[in-house]
Design a protein around this motif. Sequence first.
Motif, short mmCIF file in Angstrom:
data_model
loop_
_atom_site.label_atom_id
_atom_site.label_comp_id
_atom_site.label_asym_id
_atom_site.label_seq_id
_atom_site.Cartn_x
_atom_site.Cartn_y
_atom_site.Cartn_z
N CYS A 44 -32.42 148.42 0.18
CA CYS A 44 -32.17 148.05 1.58
C CYS A 44 -32.57 146.60 1.79
O CYS A 44 -33.23 145.99 0.96
CB CYS A 44 -32.92 148.96 2.54
SG CYS A 44 -34.72 148.82 2.42
N SER A 45 -32.19 146.07 2.93
CA SER A 45 -32.61 144.74 3.31
C SER A 45 -34.11 144.74 3.61
O SER A 45 -34.63 145.69 4.20
CB SER A 45 -31.84 144.29 4.55
OG SER A 45 -32.46 143.17 5.15
N PRO A 46 -34.84 143.69 3.23
CA PRO A 46 -36.27 143.62 3.58
C PRO A 46 -36.49 143.71 5.08
O PRO A 46 -37.51 144.24 5.54
CB PRO A 46 -36.70 142.26 3.03
CG PRO A 46 -35.69 141.90 2.01
CD PRO A 46 -34.40 142.52 2.45
N ILE A 79 -23.06 148.55 -0.53
CA ILE A 79 -24.14 147.60 -0.80
C ILE A 79 -24.15 146.49 0.25
O ILE A 79 -25.21 146.08 0.73
CB ILE A 79 -23.98 147.02 -2.22
CG1 ILE A 79 -24.26 148.11 -3.26
CG2 ILE A 79 -24.91 145.83 -2.43
CD1 ILE A 79 -23.85 147.75 -4.66
N GLN A 80 -22.97 146.01 0.63
CA GLN A 80 -22.91 144.97 1.66
C GLN A 80 -23.46 145.48 2.98
O GLN A 80 -24.13 144.74 3.71
CB GLN A 80 -21.47 144.47 1.83
CG GLN A 80 -21.35 143.27 2.76
CD GLN A 80 -22.17 142.08 2.28
OE1 GLN A 80 -22.09 141.68 1.12
NE2 GLN A 80 -22.97 141.50 3.18
N ALA A 81 -23.19 146.74 3.30
CA ALA A 81 -23.74 147.32 4.53
C ALA A 81 -25.27 147.32 4.49
O ALA A 81 -25.93 147.05 5.50
CB ALA A 81 -23.21 148.74 4.73
N MET A 105 -16.46 145.16 -10.99
CA MET A 105 -15.88 143.84 -11.17
C MET A 105 -16.44 142.87 -10.12
O MET A 105 -16.72 141.71 -10.42
CB MET A 105 -14.36 143.92 -11.04
CG MET A 105 -13.68 144.80 -12.08
SD MET A 105 -13.66 144.08 -13.72
CE MET A 105 -12.22 143.04 -13.60
N ASN A 106 -16.60 143.36 -8.91
CA ASN A 106 -17.05 142.52 -7.81
C ASN A 106 -18.54 142.17 -7.92
O ASN A 106 -18.93 141.01 -7.80
CB ASN A 106 -16.77 143.24 -6.48
CG ASN A 106 -17.20 142.43 -5.29
OD1 ASN A 106 -17.29 141.21 -5.33
ND2 ASN A 106 -17.51 143.12 -4.19
N LYS A 107 -19.36 143.19 -8.18
CA LYS A 107 -20.81 143.00 -8.11
C LYS A 107 -21.47 142.68 -9.44
O LYS A 107 -22.57 142.15 -9.46
CB LYS A 107 -21.45 144.26 -7.52
CG LYS A 107 -21.01 144.60 -6.10
CD LYS A 107 -21.45 143.53 -5.10
CE LYS A 107 -22.94 143.46 -4.94
NZ LYS A 107 -23.36 142.44 -3.95
N TRP A 108 -20.82 143.02 -10.56
CA TRP A 108 -21.44 142.77 -11.86
C TRP A 108 -20.69 141.70 -12.65
O TRP A 108 -21.22 140.63 -12.94
CB TRP A 108 -21.53 144.05 -12.68
CG TRP A 108 -22.27 143.87 -13.97
CD1 TRP A 108 -23.61 143.65 -14.13
CD2 TRP A 108 -21.70 143.87 -15.30
NE1 TRP A 108 -23.93 143.50 -15.47
CE2 TRP A 108 -22.77 143.63 -16.21
CE3 TRP A 108 -20.42 144.04 -15.79
CZ2 TRP A 108 -22.58 143.57 -17.59
CZ3 TRP A 108 -20.22 143.98 -17.18
CH2 TRP A 108 -21.29 143.75 -18.06
N ALA A 158 -28.83 144.12 -8.96
CA ALA A 158 -29.90 143.36 -9.60
C ALA A 158 -29.93 141.92 -9.10
O ALA A 158 -31.00 141.36 -8.84
CB ALA A 158 -29.72 143.40 -11.12
N ARG A 159 -28.76 141.31 -8.96
CA ARG A 159 -28.71 139.93 -8.48
C ARG A 159 -29.19 139.84 -7.02
O ARG A 159 -29.90 138.90 -6.64
CB ARG A 159 -27.29 139.38 -8.63
CG ARG A 159 -27.15 137.89 -8.32
CD ARG A 159 -25.70 137.46 -8.53
NE ARG A 159 -25.29 137.64 -9.91
CZ ARG A 159 -25.38 136.69 -10.84
NH1 ARG A 159 -25.85 135.49 -10.52
NH2 ARG A 159 -24.97 136.94 -12.06
N ASP A 160 -28.79 140.80 -6.20
CA ASP A 160 -29.21 140.79 -4.79
C ASP A 160 -30.73 140.98 -4.68
O ASP A 160 -31.37 140.41 -3.79
CB ASP A 160 -28.49 141.90 -4.01
CG ASP A 160 -27.00 141.65 -3.91
OD1 ASP A 160 -26.61 140.51 -3.60
OD2 ASP A 160 -26.22 142.59 -4.15
N ILE A 161 -31.31 141.79 -5.56
CA ILE A 161 -32.76 141.97 -5.57
C ILE A 161 -33.44 140.69 -6.01
O ILE A 161 -34.42 140.23 -5.39
CB ILE A 161 -33.15 143.16 -6.47
CG1 ILE A 161 -32.69 144.47 -5.85
CG2 ILE A 161 -34.66 143.18 -6.72
CD1 ILE A 161 -32.89 145.68 -6.74
N ALA A 162 -32.94 140.08 -7.09
CA ALA A 162 -33.56 138.86 -7.60
C ALA A 162 -33.52 137.73 -6.58
O ALA A 162 -34.44 136.90 -6.52
CB ALA A 162 -32.85 138.43 -8.89
N GLU A 163 -32.47 137.71 -5.74
CA GLU A 163 -32.32 136.64 -4.76
C GLU A 163 -32.82 137.02 -3.38
O GLU A 163 -32.63 136.26 -2.42
CB GLU A 163 -30.85 136.21 -4.71
CG GLU A 163 -30.38 135.62 -6.05
CD GLU A 163 -28.91 135.24 -6.07
OE1 GLU A 163 -28.23 135.43 -5.03
OE2 GLU A 163 -28.43 134.77 -7.11
#
Length: 317
Positions: free
Chosen positions: A167-169, A232-234, A104-107, A250-255
């Motif tokens: 992971c974070s870049p 995921i937030q971590a 619900m939160n991420k999708w 997917a949204r975090d990757i796209a952004e």
Amino acid sequence: MSRLPPLRALQIFETVGHCGGISQAAKRLNLSVGAVSQQMKLLDEALGMSRTVKDGQRLRLNAIGQRFHARCSTAFEELRAAVAEVERSKNPNNLYVSGLPSLMNKWLGPLIYEWQHEHDDLDIYLDGTLADTSEEENADFRIGYGEPVQYAERSVVLFHDCVVPACSPALLGQPGTVGQAADLLQHPLIRVDSRPKFDSPPSWVEWFGLEGGVVEQTIAVRRSFSSASMAIQAAIDHQGIVLAQYSMIARDIAEGRLIIPWPRAMALPSPYYLSWHPNTLQKAQCRAFQRWLIGRGKAQEDMTERLILALPDLPES
């Protein structure tokens, strides 16, 4: 049947327990200290015992008071939920969706803005809970995983998903630092472990097993989260590499908040599903929402398939 204590006294006791003192509770309730003290005394008399002890200038619950307070808090939360449900029912132009919290939160959460923008006269209530929809909850829709417990005959597959490392870049530093899957072990690994409440997604051990070779280093996971959204937030906060469901990142990757450091996807064993209450489709907005969400599920499955096809074939180890 035992006679219940005065409801007002119980309500004030619940607040005192949360605040840790009479004066703090009085401020929250907008009452005088004397009025709160009087209600606490009435409750003591009704129960025939005290549930509090003095601790310096503070008032704290004794052992039986703590147990009593926990049950009172649960009861009042149920009452508040019941009142909220009645308030929602006053407006026939509403939509109530229950689902797994991280999904619900991420999708769904980000997508629902698109829906409400086109239906700005609707009141939408999103309820993130691990429990499946029941007759008593009266949710219009439930988004779950695996096999639907309720309303199996009124359920459809929403989409299939997979997990990939993310992971974070900033975590990896220079490009090209990951030449093989085992290189991920040079960084902290993050896992999702929601048992026993819910089946956990594939583990790092299972994912590394896809490589077909032996990983010489020990697969040590020092940080676990009960929910995927926290894990995921971590990872977004540069704390490590998470094995995450693609629908949720997917949204975090796209952004640009996350990247996939090693191109290996592992399919989840079961799909996400959408089920609905027997009376749901009597409402026009629910019929429209069902069509829209099934379409979004198909779009998500197409994205997952494109991701898997885009990942390069890895040589056998």
